[in-house]
Design a protein around this motif. Structure first.
Motif, mmCIF file in Angstrom:
data_model
loop_
_atom_site.group_PDB
_atom_site.id
_atom_site.type_symbol
_atom_site.label_atom_id
_atom_site.label_comp_id
_atom_site.label_asym_id
_atom_site.label_seq_id
_atom_site.Cartn_x
_atom_site.Cartn_y
_atom_site.Cartn_z
ATOM 1 N N PHE A 15 -5.000 9.259 2.845
ATOM 2 C CA PHE A 15 -3.891 8.521 2.250
ATOM 3 C C PHE A 15 -4.005 8.427 0.727
ATOM 4 O O PHE A 15 -3.003 8.186 0.050
ATOM 5 N N CYS A 46 -5.694 -2.119 2.770
ATOM 6 C CA CYS A 46 -5.622 -1.920 1.312
ATOM 7 C C CYS A 46 -5.598 -0.460 0.901
ATOM 8 O O CYS A 46 -5.362 -0.155 -0.258
ATOM 9 N N ILE A 111 0.346 -4.765 1.720
ATOM 10 C CA ILE A 111 1.504 -3.949 1.352
ATOM 11 C C ILE A 111 1.500 -2.686 2.216
ATOM 12 O O ILE A 111 0.647 -1.807 2.028
ATOM 13 N N PRO A 118 -1.963 -2.646 15.553
ATOM 14 C CA PRO A 118 -1.372 -3.032 16.846
ATOM 15 C C PRO A 118 -1.415 -4.554 17.012
ATOM 16 O O PRO A 118 -2.006 -5.249 16.189
#
Ligand SMILES: C[S@@+](CC[C@H](N)C(=O)[O-])C[C@H]1O[C@@H](n2cnc3c(N)ncnc32)[C@H](O)[C@@H]1O
Length: 272
Positions: A15, A46, A111, A118
């Motif tokens: 990511f 984060c 964010i 889940p």
């Protein structure tokens, strides 16, 4: 190898490659949080610190928690490179924060993070438990069926993916105000303590939209999974075509050959 599918989904990609284009919006969001030196901040889900780093630069004492080990490592590297001893990252699961003491943070920020865990009712309870009375929780959540980028990526991807298992709750349900009220209601937060706003996050990329789609295909766990499924049914080219058309339609960059795509999200502020 992990047996937690949620962890596996995010660890299979990288990511950091997507987050690199989200730094400006992350910094702008953090500037709006009223962070003061010494504030105890938890950044949940984060990633590699898009919001945790700017919060620490403003003097907060920041703990970043993420389920993906590769992102925790990347975050700790960034904290060290930035010379921020008031920022550290550790692995953890938003559904179960029992390693963290109760009532220990002035601000819990998440964010596009906790929304992907889940068992949303457990996530709401976990966030409330670690927040000090008088403290705040701020979530950024993508909105289902919104016409902007992320909801549309997920919508297109879903058409190429196998149906989710029975009982699956879409992460996007965190973008529905009624759901948010119900989830925090289950953690004893009254509706009048919860505020909503619609805001914008921008995805910036120093190449054309098709190349940004390539980054999602190679590095963004959920898109990688959609392409895995599409390849099995021989439809990967079709999926790529739909995503490139979407990214090109949404691109608002004034500079040829570059990409800037704004996306709307639901900002949730909870007074604990
Ligand atoms: C879309 S990324 C956002 C990362 C970061 N907040 C940012 O803005 O750059 C979603 C993040 O949530 C993390 N995540 C997903 N499920 C989680 C869980 N159950 N507990 C903690 N983190 C989780 C992922 O590993 C990933 O880093």
């Amino acid at each position: 190898m992990t047996t937690n599918p949620n962890q596996a989904l995010w660890e299979k990609g990288d990511f950091t490659r997507i987050a690199a284009g989200m730094r400006q919006s992350g910094e702008a969001l953090v500037r709006s949080l009223g962070i003061t030196p010494g504030l105890e901040v938890l950044d949940l889900g984060c990633g590699d610190g898009t919001t945790a780093l700017p919060a620490a630069r403003l003097g907060a004492r920041v703990l970043g928690v993420d389920i993906a080990r590769n992102l925790v490592d990347a975050g700790n590297r960034r904290a060290q490179e930035a010379g921020l001893p008031n920022l550290r990252f550790q692995q953890g699961d938003a559904t179960d924060l029992r390693d963290l003491p109760p009532r220990s943070f002035d601000l819990v920020v998440s964010i596009f993070g906790a929304m992907f865990a889940p068992r949303p009712p457990d996530v709401a309870k976990a966030m409330v438990r670690v927040t000090r009375p008088g403290g705040r929780i701020v979530m950024g959540n993508w909105i289902p069926n919104d016409p902007t980028l992320v909801a549309q990526i997920l919508k297109i991807s879903a058409a190429y993916s196998p149906p989710p298992p029975e009982g699956f709750v879409s992460p996007m349900a965190w973008g529905v105000e009624g759901e948010v009220l119900a989830r925090f209601g289950g953690a004893d937060i009254a509706p009048e303590r919860i505020a909503f706003a619609r805001e914008t996050y921008t995805f910036d990329f120093a190449g054309p939209p098709a190349d940004l789609v390539g980054e999602f295909r190679k590095f963004y766990g959920p898109t990688m999974s959609a392409f895995d499924a599409a390849e099995k049914s021989g439809r990967a080219g079709e999926l790529a075509g739909e995503l490139v058309a979407l990214f090109e339609r949404q691109n608002q960059s004034a500079t040829a050959g570059t990409t800037s795509i704004p996306a709307t999200f639901l900002r949730v502020t909870v007074k604990v």
